[in-house]
Scaffold this motif. Sequence first.
Motif, PDB file in Angstrom:
ATOM      1  N   ARG A  78       0.912  -1.099  -0.301  1.00 43.53           N
ATOM      2  CA  ARG A  78       0.147  -0.161  -0.056  1.00 43.53           C
ATOM      3  C   ARG A  78       0.395   0.691  -0.103  1.00 43.53           C
ATOM      4  N   ARG A  79       0.818   2.371  -1.233  1.00 42.97           N
ATOM      5  CA  ARG A  79       1.855   3.328  -1.456  1.00 42.97           C
ATOM      6  C   ARG A  79       0.356   4.631  -1.533  1.00 42.97           C
ATOM      7  N   SER A  80       1.398   5.319  -1.438  1.00 42.00           N
ATOM      8  CA  SER A  80      -0.010   6.344  -1.865  1.00 42.00           C
ATOM      9  C   SER A  80      -0.695   6.680  -4.249  1.00 42.00           C
ATOM     10  N   THR A  81      -1.323   6.447  -3.818  1.00 44.32           N
ATOM     11  CA  THR A  81      -1.519   6.407  -5.748  1.00 44.32           C
ATOM     12  C   THR A  81      -2.418   7.799  -6.206  1.00 44.32           C
ATOM     13  N   ARG A  82      -1.060   8.655  -7.055  1.00 45.80           N
ATOM     14  CA  ARG A  82      -2.063  10.448  -7.142  1.00 45.80           C
ATOM     15  C   ARG A  82      -2.447   9.948  -8.470  1.00 45.80           C
ATOM     16  N   LYS A  83      -1.663   8.753  -9.492  1.00 49.60           N
ATOM     17  CA  LYS A  83      -2.648   9.007 -10.721  1.00 49.60           C
ATOM     18  C   LYS A  83      -3.129   7.534 -10.984  1.00 49.60           C
ATOM     19  N   CYS A 103     -10.696  21.870  -3.609  1.00 47.27           N
ATOM     20  CA  CYS A 103     -11.045  22.102  -1.499  1.00 47.27           C
ATOM     21  C   CYS A 103      -9.448  22.034  -1.218  1.00 47.27           C
ATOM     22  N   LYS A 104      -8.413  22.583  -2.026  1.00 44.79           N
ATOM     23  CA  LYS A 104      -7.166  22.812  -1.297  1.00 44.79           C
ATOM     24  C   LYS A 104      -5.881  23.534  -2.002  1.00 44.79           C
ATOM     25  N   LYS A 105      -5.536  24.111  -1.242  1.00 43.65           N
ATOM     26  CA  LYS A 105      -4.456  25.108  -2.092  1.00 43.65           C
ATOM     27  C   LYS A 105      -3.510  24.384  -2.928  1.00 43.65           C
ATOM     28  N   MET A 106      -3.397  23.525  -2.305  1.00 46.46           N
ATOM     29  CA  MET A 106      -2.330  22.141  -2.660  1.00 46.46           C
ATOM     30  C   MET A 106      -2.700  20.921  -2.212  1.00 46.46           C
ATOM     31  N   ALA A 107      -2.063  19.152  -3.367  1.00 44.25           N
ATOM     32  CA  ALA A 107      -2.270  18.329  -3.213  1.00 44.25           C
ATOM     33  C   ALA A 107      -4.125  17.187  -2.252  1.00 44.25           C
ATOM     34  N   SER A 108      -4.580  18.817  -3.573  1.00 42.52           N
ATOM     35  CA  SER A 108      -5.937  17.595  -3.594  1.00 42.52           C
ATOM     36  C   SER A 108      -6.104  17.483  -5.079  1.00 42.52           C
ATOM     37  N   LYS A 109      -5.341  17.896  -5.704  1.00 37.03           N
ATOM     38  CA  LYS A 109      -5.369  17.895  -7.643  1.00 37.03           C
ATOM     39  C   LYS A 109      -5.915  16.739  -7.603  1.00 37.03           C
ATOM     40  N   LEU A 110      -5.413  15.990  -7.349  1.00 32.30           N
ATOM     41  CA  LEU A 110      -5.063  14.514  -7.888  1.00 32.30           C
ATOM     42  C   LEU A 110      -6.916  13.644  -7.779  1.00 32.30           C
ATOM     43  N   ILE A 111      -7.653  14.767  -7.025  1.00 34.02           N
ATOM     44  CA  ILE A 111      -9.217  14.078  -6.914  1.00 34.02           C
ATOM     45  C   ILE A 111      -9.598  14.334  -8.018  1.00 34.02           C
ATOM     46  N   SER A 120      -5.057   4.142  -3.546  1.00 30.21           N
ATOM     47  CA  SER A 120      -5.886   5.633  -2.917  1.00 30.21           C
ATOM     48  C   SER A 120      -4.805   6.074  -2.708  1.00 30.21           C
ATOM     49  N   CYS A 121      -5.602   7.445  -2.494  1.00 23.03           N
ATOM     50  CA  CYS A 121      -4.837   8.794  -1.223  1.00 23.03           C
ATOM     51  C   CYS A 121      -6.134   8.943  -0.637  1.00 23.03           C
ATOM     52  N   TRP A 122      -5.123   9.462   0.698  1.00 23.80           N
ATOM     53  CA  TRP A 122      -5.477  10.317   1.697  1.00 23.80           C
ATOM     54  C   TRP A 122      -5.342  11.783   1.349  1.00 23.80           C
ATOM     55  N   VAL A 123      -6.353  12.842   0.922  1.00 22.27           N
ATOM     56  CA  VAL A 123      -6.780  14.019   0.933  1.00 22.27           C
ATOM     57  C   VAL A 123      -6.877  14.628   2.089  1.00 22.27           C
ATOM     58  N   GLN A 124      -6.338  15.251   2.755  1.00 23.23           N
ATOM     59  CA  GLN A 124      -6.834  16.104   4.317  1.00 23.23           C
ATOM     60  C   GLN A 124      -6.975  16.697   4.017  1.00 23.23           C
ATOM     61  N   VAL A 125      -8.032  17.301   4.886  1.00 26.19           N
ATOM     62  CA  VAL A 125      -9.276  18.567   4.239  1.00 26.19           C
ATOM     63  C   VAL A 125      -9.119  19.257   5.851  1.00 26.19           C
ATOM     64  N   GLU A 151       2.229   0.654 -10.689  1.00 27.94           N
ATOM     65  CA  GLU A 151       2.312  -0.053  -9.593  1.00 27.94           C
ATOM     66  C   GLU A 151       3.236   0.988  -9.121  1.00 27.94           C
ATOM     67  N   ARG A 152       3.156   1.371  -7.629  1.00 26.45           N
ATOM     68  CA  ARG A 152       4.674   1.954  -7.125  1.00 26.45           C
ATOM     69  C   ARG A 152       4.823   1.084  -6.241  1.00 26.45           C
ATOM     70  N   PRO A 153       6.624   0.894  -6.239  1.00 28.23           N
ATOM     71  CA  PRO A 153       7.994  -0.273  -5.345  1.00 28.23           C
ATOM     72  C   PRO A 153       7.031  -0.175  -3.944  1.00 28.23           C
ATOM     73  N   PRO A 154       6.827  -1.212  -3.036  1.00 25.66           N
ATOM     74  CA  PRO A 154       6.561  -1.545  -2.256  1.00 25.66           C
ATOM     75  C   PRO A 154       7.579  -0.845  -0.894  1.00 25.66           C
ATOM     76  N   PHE A 155       6.981  -0.772   0.235  1.00 28.39           N
ATOM     77  CA  PHE A 155       7.821  -0.556   1.549  1.00 28.39           C
ATOM     78  C   PHE A 155       8.793  -1.551   1.315  1.00 28.39           C
ATOM     79  N   ASP A 156      10.495  -0.820   1.420  1.00 33.28           N
ATOM     80  CA  ASP A 156      11.146  -1.998   1.819  1.00 33.28           C
ATOM     81  C   ASP A 156      11.639  -1.867   2.936  1.00 33.28           C
TER      82      ASP A 156
HETATM   83  C1  FMN Z   1      -3.472  12.536   7.218  1.00 35.92           C
HETATM   84  C2  FMN Z   1      -2.657  12.591   6.106  1.00 35.92           C
HETATM   85  C3  FMN Z   1      -2.845  13.380   5.135  1.00 35.92           C
HETATM   86  C4  FMN Z   1      -2.765  13.213   4.271  1.00 35.92           C
HETATM   87  N1  FMN Z   1      -2.867  14.086   3.228  1.00 35.92           N
HETATM   88  C5  FMN Z   1      -2.139  14.395   2.078  1.00 35.92           C
HETATM   89  C6  FMN Z   1      -3.266  15.005   0.656  1.00 35.92           C
HETATM   90  O1  FMN Z   1      -3.894  16.112   1.214  1.00 35.92           O
HETATM   91  N2  FMN Z   1      -2.513  14.846  -0.537  1.00 35.92           N
HETATM   92  C7  FMN Z   1      -2.092  13.961  -0.920  1.00 35.92           C
HETATM   93  O2  FMN Z   1      -1.534  13.868  -1.745  1.00 35.92           O
HETATM   94  N3  FMN Z   1      -1.589  13.044   0.230  1.00 35.92           N
HETATM   95  C8  FMN Z   1      -1.987  12.726   1.660  1.00 35.92           C
HETATM   96  N4  FMN Z   1      -1.436  12.093   2.518  1.00 35.92           N
HETATM   97  C9  FMN Z   1      -0.583  11.164   1.992  1.00 35.92           C
HETATM   98  C10 FMN Z   1       0.642  10.944   2.616  1.00 35.92           C
HETATM   99  O3  FMN Z   1       1.192  12.268   1.503  1.00 35.92           O
HETATM  100  C11 FMN Z   1       1.828   9.773   1.932  1.00 35.92           C
HETATM  101  O4  FMN Z   1       0.762   8.581   2.679  1.00 35.92           O
HETATM  102  C12 FMN Z   1       2.793   9.595   2.882  1.00 35.92           C
HETATM  103  O5  FMN Z   1       3.852  10.783   1.747  1.00 35.92           O
HETATM  104  C13 FMN Z   1       3.937   7.917   2.543  1.00 35.92           C
HETATM  105  O6  FMN Z   1       3.535   7.446   1.029  1.00 35.92           O
HETATM  106  P1  FMN Z   1       2.524   5.977   1.509  1.00 35.92           P
HETATM  107  O7  FMN Z   1       1.282   6.800   1.704  1.00 35.92           O
HETATM  108  O8  FMN Z   1       3.076   6.013  -0.188  1.00 35.92           O
HETATM  109  O9  FMN Z   1       3.090   5.075   2.044  1.00 35.92           O
HETATM  110  C14 FMN Z   1      -1.301  12.084   3.952  1.00 35.92           C
HETATM  111  C15 FMN Z   1      -1.774  10.842   4.353  1.00 35.92           C
HETATM  112  C16 FMN Z   1      -1.927  10.872   5.687  1.00 35.92           C
HETATM  113  C17 FMN Z   1      -2.198   9.945   6.823  1.00 35.92           C
END
Ligand code: FMN
Length: 177
Positions: free
Chosen positions: A11-16, A63-71, A112-117, A156-161
């Motif tokens: 599980r790594r964050s996916t933005r594309k 919804c955010k200035k940065m880091a939400s465009k991926l939605i 998937s990717c978490w976007v903080q609001v 696919e992103r590389p898994p945790f090392d």
């Molecule tokens: C509480 C929290 C908030 C996050 N907010 C954002 C976000 O707003 N935008 C984004 O692109 N990624 C966000 N992430 C993803 C993190 O950037 C990501 O989990 C972290 O860099 C580690 O990478 P990995 O998920 O690939 O292991 C968030 C993750 C968490 C847990």
Amino acid sequence: MSYFHDLISRRRSTRKFTEEQLTPEQVELILKAGLKSPTSKGANCWQFLVVEDKEQLEKLSLCKKMASKLISNCALAVIVLADPSESDVWIEDASIASIMMQVQAEDLGLGSCWVQVRQRHTAEDGSSEEYVRKLFDIPSQLQVLSVIAFGNKEKERPPFDDEKLQWEKVHIGNYKQ
Ligand SMILES: Cc1cc2nc3c(=O)[nH]c(=O)nc-3n(C[C@H](O)[C@H](O)[C@H](O)COP(=O)(O)O)c2cc1C
């Protein structure tokens, strides 16, 4: 290695994401993971708002200035809401539900990717929470914690090392610097 350990390593964050839509079964399983997540005192103070409409996803991505465009290019966004009057630990409950859905998505081979609001701001310096609340007519007693974006991974992103894990953050028996 156990299957679960392999899952959390992958599980790594996916933005594309690809253009492919999720199946109704995939969406249902993701939502079930949220609904089955543990909560303090079993209060289940969370609610989940499902967004699949392209135009709405585009608006939500602002919804955010940065880091939400991926939605804007995901197939499904789940807005994780919680009612603080139902639980004093709503942040924990809503966070656990968020990650449970992310792990379920990985189990389905989805990204998937978490976007903080919560506590974040729009490009115009307004509250991200207010922006999302207004966009979807969310009642004011509900807090907006996160948006979790889901879709098929573009790559696919590389898994945790395991060699790079921060074992220095683990303190055994006593706290030592
Ligand atoms: C509480 C929290 C908030 C996050 N907010 C954002 C976000 O707003 N935008 C984004 O692109 N990624 C966000 N992430 C993803 C993190 O950037 C990501 O989990 C972290 O860099 C580690 O990478 P990995 O998920 O690939 O292991 C968030 C993750 C968490 C847990």
